[in-house]
Enzyme design. Structure first.
Site, PDB file in Angstrom:
ATOM      1  N   ASP A   1       0.895  -1.281   0.115  1.00  0.00           N
ATOM      2  CA  ASP A   1       0.095   0.129   0.039  1.00  0.00           C
ATOM      3  C   ASP A   1       0.948   1.349  -0.089  1.00  0.00           C
ATOM      4  O   ASP A   1       2.136   1.231   0.348  1.00  0.00           O
ATOM      5  CB  ASP A   1      -0.964   0.085   1.297  1.00  0.00           C
TER       6      ASP A   1
HETATM    7  N1  URA Z   1      -1.382  -6.025   3.668  1.00  0.00           N
HETATM    8  C1  URA Z   1      -1.911  -4.815   3.866  1.00  0.00           C
HETATM    9  O1  URA Z   1      -2.750  -4.275   4.198  1.00  0.00           O
HETATM   10  N2  URA Z   1      -0.964  -3.709   3.295  1.00  0.00           N
HETATM   11  C2  URA Z   1       0.180  -3.961   2.625  1.00  0.00           C
HETATM   12  O2  URA Z   1       0.758  -2.919   2.015  1.00  0.00           O
HETATM   13  C3  URA Z   1       0.544  -5.190   2.474  1.00  0.00           C
HETATM   14  C4  URA Z   1      -0.339  -6.222   3.218  1.00  0.00           C
END
Ligand code: URA
Length: 240
Positions: free
Chosen positions: A103
């Site tokens: 993310d």
């Molecule tokens: N899980 C999440 O919620 N975000 C990420 O970036 C990776 C795994």
């Protein structure tokens, strides 16, 4: 492959620049000056020299990036900086892409490569490759949560997640915050955040530490990257 392509692939310059350098007689193939861009060369066997320096061909590139927050795991984006924008000009190649996504607000290990086959092997749900995260969670993570994570459970939208390994590093009762590590083998959208949401908690900081056998090099500052060592690459390929 064509000689101008070889020169571009080995970083001498663009195809157009390579053609100009060839015309100037700056390139030899097996000791002979070659000026024709369309000459076919064997990128492994032939000895190709530019300005007195032998060029070596590398088909695949593998970089470990310490992804910072605020950067998108994509090759291009209209608004935001992407992970490939973090590459220096001399390392940038059009075919490099991130293996999976973190993310925008997640930090940590991200592999950049042009090896589609390895990427596929690492991301395929059938291969069960571990992804290990460190997180700071708002809320007190309990042994009950550990049990629930161990068996697998339903997210708030009823989607099922497979068993995972949750470890509590520390709990701050006053702040009602927990530091945890979590190993999952899936890669659902916002998976870690949604897993904690399902047990009534909120991830406020997330960092990926490991993918398969590959650990984030803690010497890398946020936004820095380096090529994988041969040992790291061999280790990653063993996850296949
Ligand atoms: N899980 C999440 O919620 N975000 C990420 O970036 C990776 C795994």
């Amino acid at each position: 492959m064509r000689l101008d392509k070889f020169l571009a692939e080995t970083g001498v310059g663009s195809r157009k620049e390579a053609k100009q350098l060839l015309k100037k007689g700056l390139v030899t193939v097996n000791g002979q000056v070659i000026k024709e861009a369309k000459t076919q060369v064997d990128e492994v066997q032939d000895i190709i020299v530019f300005s007195g320096e032998e060029l070596t061909y590398q088909e695949y590139y593998y970089y470990m990036l310490h992804k910072p927050q605020g950067v998108i795991s994509a090759t291009e984006d209209k608004w935001d900086q992407t992970v490939v924008d973090l590459l220096k000009d001399e390392d940038y190649r059009e075919d490099l892409f991130p293996v999976g996504r973190l993310d925008k607000d997640t930090e940590g290990l991200l592999l950049l490569t042009n090896d589609g086959q390895l990427a596929h092997q690492l991301l395929s749900p059938k291969k069960h490759v571990d992804k290990e995260y460190f997180a700071i969670v708002q809320g007190i993570v309990t042994t009950n949560d550990i049990r629930q994570f161990t068996t697998g459970f339903a997210l708030t939208n009823k989607e099922l997640v497979k068993p995972s390994e949750l470890m509590i590093d520390s709990v701050n009762e006053e702040e009602e915050q927990s530091e945890i590590r979590l190993i999952i083998q899936e890669g659902k959208f916002h998976q870690v955040k949604r897993m904690f949401e399902a047990v009534g908690k909120k991830v406020i900081y997330l960092k990926r530490l490991r993918m398969g056998n590959l650990w984030l090099d803690e010497e890398l500052e946020l936004g820095e990257y380096r090529a994988l060592t041969e040992k790291e690459l061999d280790g990653l390929k063993m996850n296949k």
